[in-house]
Design a protein around this motif. Structure first.
Motif, PDB file in Angstrom:
ATOM      1  N   ASP A 245      84.590 125.761  80.257  1.00  0.00           N
ATOM      2  CA  ASP A 245      84.222 127.174  80.315  1.00  0.00           C
ATOM      3  C   ASP A 245      85.014 127.940  79.256  1.00  0.00           C
ATOM      4  OD1 ASP A 245      86.798 127.516  81.321  1.00  0.00           O
ATOM      5  OD2 ASP A 245      86.137 127.689  83.404  1.00  0.00           O
ATOM      6  N   GLN A 246      84.886 129.262  79.272  1.00  0.00           N
ATOM      7  CA  GLN A 246      85.534 130.066  78.233  1.00  0.00           C
ATOM      8  C   GLN A 246      87.052 130.046  78.330  1.00  0.00           C
ATOM      9  OE1 GLN A 246      83.233 133.729  79.026  1.00  0.00           O
ATOM     10  NE2 GLN A 246      82.522 133.624  76.915  1.00  0.00           N
ATOM     11  N   ARG A 247      87.586 129.642  79.465  1.00  0.00           N
ATOM     12  CA  ARG A 247      89.031 129.571  79.638  1.00  0.00           C
ATOM     13  C   ARG A 247      89.582 128.180  79.344  1.00  0.00           C
ATOM     14  NH1 ARG A 247      86.758 131.939  83.827  1.00  0.00           N
ATOM     15  NH2 ARG A 247      87.034 130.089  85.132  1.00  0.00           N
TER      16      ARG A 247
ATOM     17  N   GLU B 165      86.218 118.815  68.249  1.00  0.00           N
ATOM     18  CA  GLU B 165      85.940 119.734  69.352  1.00  0.00           C
ATOM     19  C   GLU B 165      85.304 118.978  70.522  1.00  0.00           C
ATOM     20  OE1 GLU B 165      83.809 124.033  70.271  1.00  0.00           O
ATOM     21  OE2 GLU B 165      83.392 122.987  68.400  1.00  0.00           O
TER      22      GLU B 165
ATOM     23  N   ILE C 103      83.724 119.432  74.179  1.00  0.00           N
ATOM     24  CA  ILE C 103      83.181 120.506  75.017  1.00  0.00           C
ATOM     25  C   ILE C 103      82.933 120.068  76.453  1.00  0.00           C
ATOM     26  CG2 ILE C 103      82.128 121.618  73.014  1.00  0.00           C
ATOM     27  CD1 ILE C 103      79.409 120.570  74.079  1.00  0.00           C
TER      28      ILE C 103
ATOM     29  N   ARG D 250      79.408 128.656  67.859  1.00  0.00           N
ATOM     30  CA  ARG D 250      80.470 128.805  68.851  1.00  0.00           C
ATOM     31  C   ARG D 250      80.226 130.015  69.756  1.00  0.00           C
ATOM     32  NH1 ARG D 250      85.531 126.714  69.095  1.00  0.00           N
ATOM     33  NH2 ARG D 250      85.332 125.915  66.988  1.00  0.00           N
ATOM     34  N   ASP D 251      79.833 131.128  69.152  1.00  0.00           N
ATOM     35  CA  ASP D 251      79.566 132.317  69.948  1.00  0.00           C
ATOM     36  C   ASP D 251      78.360 132.103  70.846  1.00  0.00           C
ATOM     37  OD1 ASP D 251      80.474 134.666  67.309  1.00  0.00           O
ATOM     38  OD2 ASP D 251      81.682 133.564  68.770  1.00  0.00           O
TER      39      ASP D 251
ATOM     40  N   LEU E 151      77.237 129.225  71.992  1.00  0.00           N
ATOM     41  CA  LEU E 151      77.595 128.282  73.047  1.00  0.00           C
ATOM     42  C   LEU E 151      78.385 128.972  74.150  1.00  0.00           C
ATOM     43  CD1 LEU E 151      77.753 125.379  74.133  1.00  0.00           C
ATOM     44  CD2 LEU E 151      79.843 125.090  72.788  1.00  0.00           C
ATOM     45  N   ALA E 152      79.364 129.792  73.779  1.00  0.00           N
ATOM     46  CA  ALA E 152      80.162 130.487  74.784  1.00  0.00           C
ATOM     47  C   ALA E 152      79.285 131.378  75.653  1.00  0.00           C
ATOM     48  CB  ALA E 152      81.244 131.322  74.095  1.00  0.00           C
ATOM     49  N   GLU E 153      78.346 132.062  75.015  1.00  0.00           N
ATOM     50  CA  GLU E 153      77.444 132.937  75.768  1.00  0.00           C
ATOM     51  C   GLU E 153      76.545 132.135  76.700  1.00  0.00           C
ATOM     52  OE1 GLU E 153      73.509 135.671  74.847  1.00  0.00           O
ATOM     53  OE2 GLU E 153      74.976 135.338  73.255  1.00  0.00           O
TER      54      GLU E 153
ATOM     55  N   LEU F 162      76.995 129.029  77.882  1.00  0.00           N
ATOM     56  CA  LEU F 162      77.729 128.338  78.938  1.00  0.00           C
ATOM     57  C   LEU F 162      78.190 129.309  80.016  1.00  0.00           C
ATOM     58  CD1 LEU F 162      79.864 125.672  77.066  1.00  0.00           C
ATOM     59  CD2 LEU F 162      77.586 125.477  78.062  1.00  0.00           C
ATOM     60  N   GLN F 163      78.614 130.504  79.618  1.00  0.00           N
ATOM     61  CA  GLN F 163      79.029 131.478  80.619  1.00  0.00           C
ATOM     62  C   GLN F 163      77.838 131.906  81.459  1.00  0.00           C
ATOM     63  OE1 GLN F 163      82.292 132.218  81.161  1.00  0.00           O
ATOM     64  NE2 GLN F 163      81.423 133.025  83.051  1.00  0.00           N
TER      65      GLN F 163
END
Length: 237
Positions: free
Chosen positions: A51-53, A128, A130, A171-172, A174-176, A178-179
């Motif tokens: 996750d993002q953390r 990386e 994930i 990256r941005d 993916l973060a969006e 996945l969240q």
């Protein structure tokens, strides 16, 4: 081409096709798990993603029971997915003795679930990592060399799919995604429970009903789950 080769080719085509249309992360991951169990010498599987953390979350599993097993792995901070994610290399424990030496608490849970071996491959691109793809086997013994290579290939195509760049940097994006998927996961679990209670379906059957409806009607899985939870949609047997 042999029947197995056709199955492998079909699996990679299906996973690649997922990238062409609107990208549903959860459906993509469940397809990946299903194909891994189907093609490898495995009886069950699951996927965890960061996750993002930087922590791991269970994102897909071949059954409700395996999802609970993966959650136990996270709660006790020991198991193949965690090791593969942390080290970035494949992890294999081919029998109960090897598993107990590495993961004593998790092994007891694995054996109670009827599995005798476990392994995981990292989902990584260069440096990386994930997440990780995990498989369990009822019989002891590691995956054969060919299956181990295929497991890495499936994990690789999963990673590429998740990192596929759309209208913004990968990256941005993916973060969006996945969240959003993490938030949707909670909603889907609620919908599974609601549907199981209303219709008498098993929890695993309830998820299948949700996903089948989403695919038939071209809807995001989370949208179907939201409609079920809030009473706008009723599904039955």
């Amino acid at each position: 081409m042999t029947a197995r080769e056709e199955l492998i080719a079909d699996a990679f085509v299906q996973l690649a096709d997922t990238l062409v249309a609107e990208f549903d992360v959860l459906d993509f991951l469940h397809v990946l798990v299903e194909r891994a169990v189907e093609l490898l010498d495995a009886d069950a599987g699951g996927i965890m993603l960061a996750d993002q953390r930087g922590g791991l979350e269970v994102m897909a599993a071949s059954s409700h029971e395996v999802r609970l097993l993966e959650l136990f792995e996270l709660q006790n901070e020991e198991g193949p997915c965690l090791d593969a994610f942390r080290t970035g290399v494949a992890v294999s424990r081919p029998d109960p003795e090897a598993m107990r030496s590495a993961w004593p608490a998790f092994t007891a849970r694995i054996e109670a679930a009827g599995f005798a071996s476990a392994e995981a491959v990292p989902m990584r691109l260069r440096d990386e990592v994930i997440g990780a793809l995990n498989v369990f086997r009822v019989a002891p013994g590691a995956l054969g060399a060919a299956d181990a290579k295929l497991a890495r290939a499936l994990a690789d195509i999963g990673t590429i799919g998740l990192l596929q760049e759309r209208s913004m940097r990968a990256r941005d994006r993916l973060a969006e995604q996945l969240q959003g998927a993490l938030n949707s996961r909670v909603l889907i679990e609620q919908a599974k429970g609601v549907l199981a209670e209303r219709s008498g379906l098993e929890v695993g059957q309830a998820f299948t009903a949700l996903r089948d409806h989403a695919r038939r009607h071209g809807m995001p899985l989370a949208a179907v789950a939201d409609a079920v939870v809030h009473g706008r949609l009723r599904l039955g047997r």
